[in-house]
Design an enzyme around this catalytic site. Sequence first.
Site, PDB file in Angstrom:
ATOM      1  N   LYS A 122      -4.584 -10.521  -6.719  1.00 28.71           N
ATOM      2  CA  LYS A 122      -5.912 -10.772  -5.931  1.00 28.71           C
ATOM      3  C   LYS A 122      -7.159  -9.822  -6.310  1.00 28.71           C
ATOM      4  CE  LYS A 122      -5.341  -7.888  -1.805  1.00 28.71           C
ATOM      5  NZ  LYS A 122      -5.652  -7.572  -0.648  1.00 28.71           N
ATOM      6  N   LYS A 156       0.807  -1.338   0.043  1.00 29.16           N
ATOM      7  CA  LYS A 156       0.241   0.011  -0.010  1.00 29.16           C
ATOM      8  C   LYS A 156       0.777   1.097  -0.055  1.00 29.16           C
ATOM      9  CE  LYS A 156      -4.416  -1.395   1.789  1.00 29.16           C
ATOM     10  NZ  LYS A 156      -5.676  -1.254   2.812  1.00 29.16           N
ATOM     11  N   LYS A 204     -11.318  -4.901  -3.717  1.00 30.68           N
ATOM     12  CA  LYS A 204     -12.210  -3.646  -3.772  1.00 30.68           C
ATOM     13  C   LYS A 204     -11.895  -2.339  -4.215  1.00 30.68           C
ATOM     14  CE  LYS A 204     -13.354  -3.891   0.998  1.00 30.68           C
ATOM     15  NZ  LYS A 204     -12.154  -3.546   1.651  1.00 30.68           N
TER      16      LYS A 204
HETATM   17  P1  TYM Z   1     -10.521  -5.709   4.033  1.00 28.46           P
HETATM   18  O1  TYM Z   1     -11.401  -4.611   4.087  1.00 28.46           O
HETATM   19  O2  TYM Z   1      -9.329  -5.565   3.023  1.00 28.46           O
HETATM   20  O3  TYM Z   1     -11.043  -7.012   3.514  1.00 28.46           O
HETATM   21  C1  TYM Z   1     -12.111  -7.692   4.210  1.00 28.46           C
HETATM   22  C2  TYM Z   1     -11.794  -9.220   4.151  1.00 28.46           C
HETATM   23  O4  TYM Z   1     -11.941  -9.875   2.756  1.00 28.46           O
HETATM   24  C3  TYM Z   1     -10.696 -10.710   2.511  1.00 28.46           C
HETATM   25  N1  TYM Z   1     -10.418 -10.439   1.305  1.00 28.46           N
HETATM   26  C4  TYM Z   1     -10.406 -11.503   0.641  1.00 28.46           C
HETATM   27  N2  TYM Z   1     -10.363 -12.964   0.580  1.00 28.46           N
HETATM   28  C5  TYM Z   1     -10.282 -13.604  -0.341  1.00 28.46           C
HETATM   29  N3  TYM Z   1      -9.736 -13.176  -1.748  1.00 28.46           N
HETATM   30  C6  TYM Z   1      -9.466 -11.836  -1.668  1.00 28.46           C
HETATM   31  N4  TYM Z   1      -8.788 -11.425  -2.808  1.00 28.46           N
HETATM   32  C7  TYM Z   1      -9.859 -10.974  -0.671  1.00 28.46           C
HETATM   33  N5  TYM Z   1      -9.693  -9.733  -0.549  1.00 28.46           N
HETATM   34  C8  TYM Z   1      -9.956  -9.466   0.509  1.00 28.46           C
HETATM   35  C9  TYM Z   1      -9.806  -9.924   3.631  1.00 28.46           C
HETATM   36  O5  TYM Z   1      -8.771 -10.860   4.032  1.00 28.46           O
HETATM   37  C10 TYM Z   1     -10.886  -9.696   4.685  1.00 28.46           C
HETATM   38  O6  TYM Z   1     -11.076 -10.850   5.673  1.00 28.46           O
HETATM   39  N6  TYM Z   1      -7.664  -4.742   7.784  1.00 28.46           N
HETATM   40  C11 TYM Z   1      -8.810  -5.272   7.475  1.00 28.46           C
HETATM   41  C12 TYM Z   1     -10.205  -4.875   8.191  1.00 28.46           C
HETATM   42  C13 TYM Z   1      -9.951  -5.169   9.759  1.00 28.46           C
HETATM   43  C14 TYM Z   1     -10.043  -6.352  10.673  1.00 28.46           C
HETATM   44  C15 TYM Z   1      -9.742  -6.099  11.742  1.00 28.46           C
HETATM   45  C16 TYM Z   1     -10.317  -7.854  10.084  1.00 28.46           C
HETATM   46  C17 TYM Z   1      -9.780  -4.183  10.645  1.00 28.46           C
HETATM   47  N7  TYM Z   1      -9.652  -4.724  12.001  1.00 28.46           N
HETATM   48  C18 TYM Z   1      -9.795  -7.051  12.751  1.00 28.46           C
HETATM   49  C19 TYM Z   1     -10.281  -8.698  11.298  1.00 28.46           C
HETATM   50  C20 TYM Z   1     -10.118  -8.286  12.482  1.00 28.46           C
HETATM   51  C21 TYM Z   1      -9.089  -5.074   5.999  1.00 28.46           C
HETATM   52  O7  TYM Z   1      -8.600  -4.063   5.467  1.00 28.46           O
HETATM   53  O8  TYM Z   1      -9.746  -6.174   5.287  1.00 28.46           O
END
Ligand code: TYM
Length: 329
Positions: free
Chosen positions: A194, A111, A197
């Site tokens: 990957k 990032k 979003k």
């Molecule tokens: P974020 O918003 O990027 O993604 C949300 C969830 O979706 C999963 N994910 C995927 N899984 C499979 N294939 C993909 N291409 C893919 N892209 C995203 C992510 O692994 C995630 O589970 N930092 C986190 C949010 C967060 C969080 C937390 C999560 C903040 N505090 C505490 C768990 C516990 C994030 O940015 O996820």
Amino acid sequence: MKRMLSGIQPTGYLTIANYIGAIKQFIEIQKKYESFIFVADLHSLTVNPNPNHLRKKIRETVGLYLACGLNGKDTYIFNQSENIYHPMLSWALECNSYIGEMNRMTQFKEKSQKHITDGVTTGLFTYPVLMTADILIYDADIVPVGIDQKQHVELARNIAERFNHKYGNTFKIPVPLLPETGAKIMNLQDPTKKMSKTDENPKGNIYLLDELNIARKKIMSAITDSESIVKFDPINKPGISNLITIYSSLTNKSITIIEKEFENANYGVFKNKIADEVEILLKNIQTKYFNIIKDDTIEKVLDKGIERTTQIAKEKAYEVYHKLGVGRY
Ligand code: TYM
């Protein structure tokens, strides 16, 4: 009862990868664990999004949680920014974690490269510590995530162990939970990266709110290879392997069964079948979503979620500040 916790950032539009990698697991687990699922809006601030857009996205994310099948009775759903104890704990943990640890986070490396021209915020650097606080503040047993977040949950484990060692037993050690199939869904136009979003090209992503005919078109034009054999081989056939993974997750059929089912089929036939499954999923989610956003369901769910999670989080944050010797906690 054991606890599950996870969150999603309200940046960009939620994709089928977020559903397969994360939300599908939340729904399967919510009845077995005391569940806390939040909108990680504070994490979104790390890349300075437009405030009005962000406000809309936060509501949309909650609406989609509910439409996908999270239920406000079994699960406490809330906005991270409304729970002041998360950043309160995060500060204490920042003072008990190290710059070297943050530098090792692969997501930060990626990032910070992406945002290099508009400036890398300090928040982007310390983001994993806030995520650690999100998890540890509820003594979460499991944290369902896709593979890209696994390293962050492992960091949370390390920070928790270190803190417990230094100040006495305070935190549960959380376990990351990855789905058996679909921990890393790939981009449909470039299956070596990957699905994300925040990707600029919408053609590589299926959004949960995509119009059905557009979602179908995206599947039909997904990049594959010239072999036309439905075989799972992520190294040599990343495109078709990604499609097999999506189909496997949506139908709960194993990869071997899928290979057998489409033994004599060409890619067009297979893609059409996937598009049918995607259509069923999206139609179901969208019908519920457009109903949910009509009334005050979202507000009620959030009110309930924030009330309970504030109580729990406050206790843990006070315990930590007391152990650290600050304030009159
Ligand atoms: P974020 O918003 O990027 O993604 C949300 C969830 O979706 C999963 N994910 C995927 N899984 C499979 N294939 C993909 N291409 C893919 N892209 C995203 C992510 O692994 C995630 O589970 N930092 C986190 C949010 C967060 C969080 C937390 C999560 C903040 N505090 C505490 C768990 C516990 C994030 O940015 O996820």
